[in-house]
Design a protein around this motif. Structure first.
Motif, PDB file in Angstrom:
ATOM      1  N   ILE B  46      70.942  91.535  96.576  1.00  0.00           N
ATOM      2  CA  ILE B  46      71.170  90.146  96.330  1.00  0.00           C
ATOM      3  C   ILE B  46      71.348  89.846  94.871  1.00  0.00           C
ATOM      4  O   ILE B  46      72.085  89.023  94.315  1.00  0.00           O
ATOM      5  CB  ILE B  46      69.726  89.096  96.593  1.00  0.00           C
ATOM      6  CG1 ILE B  46      70.146  89.264  98.184  1.00  0.00           C
ATOM      7  CG2 ILE B  46      70.005  88.041  96.297  1.00  0.00           C
ATOM      8  CD1 ILE B  46      68.967  88.417  99.089  1.00  0.00           C
ATOM      9  N   ASP B  47      70.636  90.687  94.041  1.00  0.00           N
ATOM     10  CA  ASP B  47      70.527  90.514  92.488  1.00  0.00           C
ATOM     11  C   ASP B  47      71.800  90.811  91.850  1.00  0.00           C
ATOM     12  O   ASP B  47      72.375  90.392  90.816  1.00  0.00           O
ATOM     13  CB  ASP B  47      69.418  91.474  91.806  1.00  0.00           C
ATOM     14  CG  ASP B  47      69.559  92.933  92.357  1.00  0.00           C
ATOM     15  OD1 ASP B  47      69.943  93.180  93.388  1.00  0.00           O
ATOM     16  OD2 ASP B  47      69.155  93.817  91.714  1.00  0.00           O
ATOM     17  N   PRO B  51      75.159  85.774  89.264  1.00  0.00           N
ATOM     18  CA  PRO B  51      75.938  85.904  88.202  1.00  0.00           C
ATOM     19  C   PRO B  51      75.022  86.586  87.103  1.00  0.00           C
ATOM     20  O   PRO B  51      73.813  87.063  87.238  1.00  0.00           O
ATOM     21  CB  PRO B  51      75.939  84.309  87.380  1.00  0.00           C
ATOM     22  CG  PRO B  51      75.585  83.457  88.474  1.00  0.00           C
ATOM     23  CD  PRO B  51      74.859  84.450  89.680  1.00  0.00           C
ATOM     24  N   ASP B  52      75.725  87.544  86.234  1.00  0.00           N
ATOM     25  CA  ASP B  52      74.956  88.344  85.190  1.00  0.00           C
ATOM     26  C   ASP B  52      73.968  87.641  84.523  1.00  0.00           C
ATOM     27  O   ASP B  52      73.008  88.338  83.837  1.00  0.00           O
ATOM     28  CB  ASP B  52      76.053  88.788  84.206  1.00  0.00           C
ATOM     29  CG  ASP B  52      76.942  89.787  84.636  1.00  0.00           C
ATOM     30  OD1 ASP B  52      76.632  90.157  86.043  1.00  0.00           O
ATOM     31  OD2 ASP B  52      78.223  90.105  84.245  1.00  0.00           O
ATOM     32  N   GLU B  53      74.071  86.123  84.190  1.00  0.00           N
ATOM     33  CA  GLU B  53      73.120  85.614  83.425  1.00  0.00           C
ATOM     34  C   GLU B  53      71.722  85.521  84.164  1.00  0.00           C
ATOM     35  O   GLU B  53      70.601  85.234  83.499  1.00  0.00           O
ATOM     36  CB  GLU B  53      73.558  84.389  83.308  1.00  0.00           C
ATOM     37  CG  GLU B  53      74.793  83.990  82.277  1.00  0.00           C
ATOM     38  CD  GLU B  53      76.011  83.997  82.800  1.00  0.00           C
ATOM     39  OE1 GLU B  53      76.024  84.440  84.196  1.00  0.00           O
ATOM     40  OE2 GLU B  53      77.028  83.474  82.529  1.00  0.00           O
ATOM     41  N   ILE B  54      71.815  85.609  85.607  1.00  0.00           N
ATOM     42  CA  ILE B  54      70.394  85.490  86.073  1.00  0.00           C
ATOM     43  C   ILE B  54      69.628  87.118  86.423  1.00  0.00           C
ATOM     44  O   ILE B  54      70.433  87.798  87.129  1.00  0.00           O
ATOM     45  CB  ILE B  54      70.732  84.851  87.611  1.00  0.00           C
ATOM     46  CG1 ILE B  54      71.113  83.400  87.159  1.00  0.00           C
ATOM     47  CG2 ILE B  54      69.364  85.036  88.306  1.00  0.00           C
ATOM     48  CD1 ILE B  54      71.311  82.484  88.409  1.00  0.00           C
ATOM     49  N   GLU B  55      68.596  86.912  85.906  1.00  0.00           N
ATOM     50  CA  GLU B  55      67.798  88.126  85.990  1.00  0.00           C
ATOM     51  C   GLU B  55      66.709  88.070  87.244  1.00  0.00           C
ATOM     52  O   GLU B  55      65.889  86.969  86.906  1.00  0.00           O
ATOM     53  CB  GLU B  55      67.092  88.792  84.700  1.00  0.00           C
ATOM     54  CG  GLU B  55      66.569  90.009  84.852  1.00  0.00           C
ATOM     55  CD  GLU B  55      65.657  90.283  83.638  1.00  0.00           C
ATOM     56  OE1 GLU B  55      64.923  91.428  83.843  1.00  0.00           O
ATOM     57  OE2 GLU B  55      65.442  89.515  82.662  1.00  0.00           O
ATOM     58  N   MET B  56      66.522  88.785  87.994  1.00  0.00           N
ATOM     59  CA  MET B  56      65.316  88.823  88.836  1.00  0.00           C
ATOM     60  C   MET B  56      64.271  89.574  88.473  1.00  0.00           C
ATOM     61  O   MET B  56      64.412  90.753  88.228  1.00  0.00           O
ATOM     62  CB  MET B  56      65.826  89.101  90.406  1.00  0.00           C
ATOM     63  CG  MET B  56      66.776  88.190  91.235  1.00  0.00           C
ATOM     64  SD  MET B  56      66.497  86.449  91.136  1.00  0.00           S
ATOM     65  CE  MET B  56      65.036  86.440  92.186  1.00  0.00           C
ATOM     66  N   PRO B 222      67.537  87.215 103.922  1.00  0.00           N
ATOM     67  CA  PRO B 222      68.390  87.128 102.576  1.00  0.00           C
ATOM     68  C   PRO B 222      68.973  85.818 102.270  1.00  0.00           C
ATOM     69  O   PRO B 222      68.964  85.379 101.319  1.00  0.00           O
ATOM     70  CB  PRO B 222      69.585  88.238 103.183  1.00  0.00           C
ATOM     71  CG  PRO B 222      68.915  88.987 103.908  1.00  0.00           C
ATOM     72  CD  PRO B 222      67.745  88.320 104.880  1.00  0.00           C
ATOM     73  N   LEU B 223      69.300  84.972 103.534  1.00  0.00           N
ATOM     74  CA  LEU B 223      69.753  83.664 103.263  1.00  0.00           C
ATOM     75  C   LEU B 223      68.742  82.718 102.537  1.00  0.00           C
ATOM     76  O   LEU B 223      68.975  81.798 101.675  1.00  0.00           O
ATOM     77  CB  LEU B 223      70.206  82.921 104.522  1.00  0.00           C
ATOM     78  CG  LEU B 223      71.599  83.698 104.985  1.00  0.00           C
ATOM     79  CD1 LEU B 223      71.932  82.922 106.275  1.00  0.00           C
ATOM     80  CD2 LEU B 223      72.856  83.444 104.090  1.00  0.00           C
ATOM     81  N   ASP B 224      67.544  82.721 102.970  1.00  0.00           N
ATOM     82  CA  ASP B 224      66.378  82.055 102.546  1.00  0.00           C
ATOM     83  C   ASP B 224      66.231  82.420 101.042  1.00  0.00           C
ATOM     84  O   ASP B 224      66.082  81.443 100.080  1.00  0.00           O
ATOM     85  CB  ASP B 224      64.957  82.456 103.009  1.00  0.00           C
ATOM     86  CG  ASP B 224      64.978  82.154 104.558  1.00  0.00           C
ATOM     87  OD1 ASP B 224      65.681  81.135 104.901  1.00  0.00           O
ATOM     88  OD2 ASP B 224      64.166  82.693 105.357  1.00  0.00           O
ATOM     89  N   ILE B 225      66.235  83.695 100.648  1.00  0.00           N
ATOM     90  CA  ILE B 225      66.285  84.111  98.950  1.00  0.00           C
ATOM     91  C   ILE B 225      67.338  83.582  98.404  1.00  0.00           C
ATOM     92  O   ILE B 225      67.050  82.943  97.121  1.00  0.00           O
ATOM     93  CB  ILE B 225      66.101  85.621  99.060  1.00  0.00           C
ATOM     94  CG1 ILE B 225      64.867  86.080  99.751  1.00  0.00           C
ATOM     95  CG2 ILE B 225      66.072  85.881  97.665  1.00  0.00           C
ATOM     96  CD1 ILE B 225      64.676  87.597  99.824  1.00  0.00           C
ATOM     97  N   LEU B 226      68.557  83.469  98.805  1.00  0.00           N
ATOM     98  CA  LEU B 226      69.720  82.923  98.225  1.00  0.00           C
ATOM     99  C   LEU B 226      69.493  81.495  97.948  1.00  0.00           C
ATOM    100  O   LEU B 226      69.629  81.042  96.845  1.00  0.00           O
ATOM    101  CB  LEU B 226      70.942  83.126  98.948  1.00  0.00           C
ATOM    102  CG  LEU B 226      71.655  84.656  98.668  1.00  0.00           C
ATOM    103  CD1 LEU B 226      72.883  84.686  99.577  1.00  0.00           C
ATOM    104  CD2 LEU B 226      71.967  84.947  97.459  1.00  0.00           C
ATOM    105  N   GLU B 227      68.946  80.800  99.038  1.00  0.00           N
ATOM    106  CA  GLU B 227      68.695  79.683  98.995  1.00  0.00           C
ATOM    107  C   GLU B 227      67.589  79.039  97.773  1.00  0.00           C
ATOM    108  O   GLU B 227      67.461  78.024  97.150  1.00  0.00           O
ATOM    109  CB  GLU B 227      68.380  78.830 100.230  1.00  0.00           C
ATOM    110  CG  GLU B 227      68.011  77.168 100.349  1.00  0.00           C
ATOM    111  CD  GLU B 227      69.115  76.400  99.886  1.00  0.00           C
ATOM    112  OE1 GLU B 227      70.018  76.760  99.727  1.00  0.00           O
ATOM    113  OE2 GLU B 227      68.789  75.194  99.960  1.00  0.00           O
ATOM    114  N   GLY B 228      66.443  80.124  97.894  1.00  0.00           N
ATOM    115  CA  GLY B 228      65.508  79.638  96.972  1.00  0.00           C
ATOM    116  C   GLY B 228      65.801  79.984  95.465  1.00  0.00           C
ATOM    117  O   GLY B 228      65.504  79.203  94.693  1.00  0.00           O
ATOM    118  N   ILE B 229      66.839  81.039  95.371  1.00  0.00           N
ATOM    119  CA  ILE B 229      67.613  81.193  93.799  1.00  0.00           C
ATOM    120  C   ILE B 229      68.224  79.929  93.453  1.00  0.00           C
ATOM    121  O   ILE B 229      68.383  79.473  92.418  1.00  0.00           O
ATOM    122  CB  ILE B 229      68.248  82.337  93.901  1.00  0.00           C
ATOM    123  CG1 ILE B 229      67.251  83.585  93.987  1.00  0.00           C
ATOM    124  CG2 ILE B 229      69.030  82.442  92.452  1.00  0.00           C
ATOM    125  CD1 ILE B 229      68.037  84.955  94.419  1.00  0.00           C
TER     126      ILE B 229
END
Ligand code: SF4
Lengths: 102, 366
Positions: B46-47, B51-56, B222-229
């Protein structure tokens, strides 16, 4: 180990002054304590963590999550034989997996 | 986007990923608190879809990983006592203590058993009245109600040969500790959904306010996490910092009231030490006075514990999000899931193990 897994309540009985259920997790059945969701009924879905129902869930989301977890191998990890799994991870597949964890 | 077709609903996944790309205009670092989420993020890449700007940043939310070494050593000592049946969840078996792990104690003749539920341990106590049965009570707020009920039942049913070795930890104080750290880079949190199933969401608005960070309660798929992000990025871009519940199908605002009542009865808040992090004030539970007789620490006076953490292991920095697992020199070399030097390499929810399982080829070569 922090995951809760949804399952369907298939029977309810009182044991040791405590409401207990048999819960079906996509084929795997487990005893589950209903102390924290006491008003659940047979046929309904609960989120279960280490043998305890901690929330109720609607059927559609429960089935979807269950299917996902099955695909991801989470059910096996959750309900499989802990010793066999640890032995396997330790690279000792034959040492303990025939031994009953009693 | 090679990973997308692995999602249960690739169309929806693509839509969420696209939206995250659309709204992101600058760098943001957010932390997923829970190890189950870390596992999901790494496993599904997922990471790498972001976008490159977002760091988990991977948080300390794996109870197996943060149980202090001293407590592991104490568990190993109790499990080695003659006459003791030591029960634990399976994922604690291979957590390295100073000189052994539970798995080794069993090989050396200790009676170590894996149970699915702590109530199984209580039943073992009933079936073996001449033995002492000890359960290793670790976990966050999700797990604590099960252990609380087991102690409550032991008292109610008069089962005297049962005790609990308690090492419960709490999520919100850990989030505060992370935000208070001078090296903190976290600008938003994905909060752990299953913790909130029990506790509800009321603890988070004050934190979001105090530290000016969005806190989005998020599930594990996985979809939950994308939605959270997605929700977190939108808040960050709009300059908001609120608690949002992105997992309402499992998390009602109040959580589970009967469970909270049981927790209040059986436990009281205490300072706890977190492996790799240190003591966080008021960050855990111990048995309340009323249930003290079931405390394994009182029943078994273990003395002479001298903890020795691996000199190579940097899991403390991993747990605080200061380094990524592969930045540790031992990663994939001296330290593997087969021979873990630190707890974060043991549990599949530990960041080191997740990176090893799903990333090692691209990170360290084969
Ligand atoms: S890779 Fe191993 S040694 Fe390095 S921080 Fe992780 S657990 Fe510790």
């Amino acid at each position: 180990m922090c995951l809760a897994v949804p399952g369907r309540v298939i029977s309810i009985e009182e044991r040791d002054m405590t409401p207990m259920a048999e819960v079906d997790f996509g084929g795997v059945k487990k005893d589950v304590c209903l102390q924290y969701i006491p008003d659940i009924r047979i046929g309904e879905y609960v989120m279960v963590h280490v043998g305890f129902a901690i929330q109720r869930m609607d059927e559609e989301s429960a089935l979807e999550t269950l299917a996902n977890f099955e695909k991801l191998g989470i059910l096996e990890e959750e309900f499989g034989d802990g010793f066999a799994l640890a032995a396997q991870q330790a690279g000792e597949p034959h040492v303990l997996d025939t031994e009953e964890s009693r | 986007m090679k990973y997308l077709d692995e999602f249960s609903n690739p169309d929806l996944a693509k839509k969420l990923v696209d939206q995250i790309h659309e709204v992101t205009t600058q760098p943001w670092a957010m932390m997923e608190v829970c190890g189950g989420q870390t596992h999901s993020i790494i496993r599904h890449g997922i990471d790498q879809l972001l976008p490159d700007e977002i760091e988990m940043i991977h948080g300390p939310g794996c109870p197996v990983c943060v149980t202090p070494l001293e407590m592991i050593d104490r568990a190993l000592a109790v499990a080695s006592e003659p006459g003791v049946i030591f029960c634990s969840f399976g994922d604690m078996l291979r957590v390295p203590g100073s000189s052994a792990d539970l798995f080794r104690i069993k090989s050396a003749g200790g009676d170590v058993r894996v149970v699915y539920s702590p109530l199984d341990a209580l039943n073992l106590a009933r079936e073996n009245p001449d033995r002492q049965v000890v359960f290793f009570g670790i976990g966050f707020e999700t797990t604590a109600p099960a252990n609380a009920m087991t102690v409550y039942q032991a008292q109610r049913l008069g089962i005297k040969n049962f005790s609990l070795l308690v090492s419960h930890v709490l999520v919100p104080p850990a989030m505060s500790a992370i935000m208070e750290s001078p090296t903190c880079r976290v600008q938003g949190f994905l909060a752990a959904g299953h913790v909130c199933c029990v506790m509800g969401t009321h603890e988070y608005p004050p934190l979001a306010d105090k530290y000016q960070v969005p806190i989005v309660v998020t599930g594990f798929e996985p979809l939950d996490i994308l939605e959270g992000i997605r929700k977190t990025v939108i808040q960050l871009e709009e300059g908001r910092h609120e608690m949002e519940n992105a997992y309402p199908r499992a998390v009602p605002a109040d959580g589970n009231k009967p469970a909270q009542e049981m927790l209040n009865d059986v436990f009281e808040v205490t300072d706890r030490s977190w492996r790799g992090i240190g003591v966080i004030p008021q960050s855990g539970w111990k048995l309340s006075h009323k249930y003290r007789e079931f405390d394994a620490e009182e029943r078994f006076q273990v003395t002479g514990i001298h903890t020795a953490e691996s000199a190579l292991c940097r899991s403390g920095e991993v747990l605080q999000g200061l380094i990524k697992p592969h930045e540790c020199a031992a990663f994939g070399k001296e330290c593997t899931p087969r021979n873990p030097l630190g707890a974060t390499m043991v549990s599949s929810e530990g960041a080191c193990a997740a990176y090893y399982l799903y990333r090692r080829l691209e990170l360290v070569g084969s």
